[in-house]
Motif scaffolding. Structure first.
Motif, mmCIF file in Angstrom:
data_model
loop_
_atom_site.group_PDB
_atom_site.id
_atom_site.type_symbol
_atom_site.label_atom_id
_atom_site.label_comp_id
_atom_site.label_asym_id
_atom_site.label_seq_id
_atom_site.Cartn_x
_atom_site.Cartn_y
_atom_site.Cartn_z
ATOM 1 N N GLN A 27 1.072 -1.182 -0.112
ATOM 2 C CA GLN A 27 0.041 0.088 -0.123
ATOM 3 C C GLN A 27 1.046 1.280 -0.010
ATOM 4 O OE1 GLN A 27 -2.889 0.282 3.175
ATOM 5 N NE2 GLN A 27 -3.807 2.185 2.303
ATOM 6 N N ALA A 28 1.936 1.165 0.773
ATOM 7 C CA ALA A 28 2.767 2.526 0.830
ATOM 8 C C ALA A 28 3.463 2.730 -0.395
ATOM 9 C CB ALA A 28 3.788 2.190 1.828
ATOM 10 N N GLN A 29 3.899 1.767 -1.169
ATOM 11 C CA GLN A 29 4.451 1.963 -2.410
ATOM 12 C C GLN A 29 3.509 2.281 -3.637
ATOM 13 O OE1 GLN A 29 8.158 1.807 -3.122
ATOM 14 N NE2 GLN A 29 7.193 2.937 -5.000
ATOM 15 N N VAL A 30 2.457 1.810 -3.574
ATOM 16 C CA VAL A 30 1.495 2.284 -4.546
ATOM 17 C C VAL A 30 0.970 3.511 -4.231
ATOM 18 C CG1 VAL A 30 -1.148 1.695 -5.334
ATOM 19 C CG2 VAL A 30 0.489 -0.100 -5.039
ATOM 20 N N VAL A 62 1.843 15.231 3.114
ATOM 21 C CA VAL A 62 0.762 14.309 2.799
ATOM 22 C C VAL A 62 1.511 12.964 2.465
ATOM 23 C CG1 VAL A 62 -1.485 13.575 2.091
ATOM 24 C CG2 VAL A 62 -1.082 15.907 2.616
ATOM 25 N N SER A 63 2.200 12.947 1.270
ATOM 26 C CA SER A 63 2.828 11.802 0.627
ATOM 27 C C SER A 63 3.799 11.328 1.558
ATOM 28 C CB SER A 63 3.119 11.968 -0.713
ATOM 29 O OG SER A 63 4.296 12.946 -0.865
ATOM 30 N N ALA A 64 4.519 12.055 2.216
ATOM 31 C CA ALA A 64 5.494 11.795 3.183
ATOM 32 C C ALA A 64 4.684 10.832 4.505
ATOM 33 C CB ALA A 64 6.274 12.858 3.760
ATOM 34 N N ALA A 65 3.771 10.831 4.696
ATOM 35 C CA ALA A 65 3.016 10.227 5.794
ATOM 36 C C ALA A 65 2.477 8.767 5.322
ATOM 37 C CB ALA A 65 1.875 10.704 6.198
ATOM 38 N N PHE A 66 2.860 8.323 4.063
ATOM 39 C CA PHE A 66 2.543 7.005 3.520
ATOM 40 C C PHE A 66 3.722 5.932 4.054
ATOM 41 C CE2 PHE A 66 0.580 9.132 -0.459
ATOM 42 C CZ PHE A 66 -0.646 9.393 0.253
ATOM 43 N N ASP A 67 3.448 5.672 5.298
ATOM 44 C CA ASP A 67 4.358 4.819 6.042
ATOM 45 C C ASP A 67 3.923 3.071 6.024
ATOM 46 O OD1 ASP A 67 6.510 4.274 7.761
ATOM 47 O OD2 ASP A 67 4.966 3.959 9.576
ATOM 48 N N PRO A 68 4.705 2.210 5.491
ATOM 49 C CA PRO A 68 4.496 1.011 5.762
ATOM 50 C C PRO A 68 3.818 0.203 6.888
ATOM 51 C CG PRO A 68 6.585 1.396 4.330
ATOM 52 C CD PRO A 68 6.138 2.512 5.064
#
Length: 209
Positions: free
Chosen positions: A47-50, A63-69
């Motif tokens: 999910q994080a990579q997508v 916002v995109s920086a918060a996409f943490d696996p």
């Protein structure tokens, strides 16, 4: 598409299932099954990579920086360990061998204009290195089959207005824009993302997923 309508990615619709050596390893024995709590770390990574791949150019950097696996994995582990009692929310994973390479989630539509018999695909995502191998189509098929079994009459999904590849994939499966759109607030300072809705009847003759 994501758990809250944010995770649309470019999905495969070729149905090409031949073994393929790549960064994710041999791609034989492709399958889809219900997700398990033990899948959470792999789900978080995918999910994080997508999300990064899909939204780096669409959302503010903070916002995109918060996409943490790890954060995604924690949320899914909790959700899968204690699923909603209604039995309607489901999460599937696509596998290449034993490796999670994609995921799809659905639940009842929250849109007041769709009616109670509409299911919404809230996430449909395949890792960038696992695309063009049929995983997206298998995930969509699994969602459609389960929604039909649950008695849904329609299926819907929201996606970014400029996600042309995702729209083409869904339209190829029988979903089409129904004219609905929204400007989704995606950051504390009020930045928005324009989304459009696609929808289809779940009658077998209408949806060819």
């Amino acid at each position: 598409m994501s758990h809250d309508h944010e995770g649309h990615a470019d999905h495969d619709h070729t149905g090409h299932d031949h073994p393929h050596e790549g960064a994710l390893g041999p791609q034989a024995d492709a399958s889809v099954r219900a997700a398990r709590p033990s899948d959470a770390p792999a789900i978080g990574q995918v999910q994080a990579q997508v999300f990064i791949d899909t939204y780096a150019d669409r959302l503010p950097p903070e916002v995109s920086a918060a996409f943490d696996p790890n954060a995604f994995a924690k949320g899914w582990r909790e959700a899968l360990s204690a699923p909603p009692a209604d039995g309607i929310h489901r999460l599937f994973v696509a596998l290449a061998g034993a490796q999670v390479v994609g995921l799809a989630a659905f639940g009842p539509s929250q849109d007041p204009d769709t009616g109670q018999a509409t299911g919404e695909i809230t996430l449909l995502a395949v890792h960038p290195l696992g695309r063009r191998q049929g995983h997206g189509s298998r995930l969509l098929n699994a969602c459609v089959d389960q929604l039909r079994e649950l008695g849904a009459e329609e299926v819907s999904a929201w996606l970014p207005a400029d996600a042309d590849d995702t729209r083409a994939f869904l339209m190829g499966a029988g979903l089409g824009p129904d004219g609905a759109f929204r400007d989704r607030v995606v950051s504390p300072d009020g930045a928005t993302l324009r989304e459009v809705r696609v929808r289809a009847s779940l009658a077998p003759s209408d949806l060819e997923a």
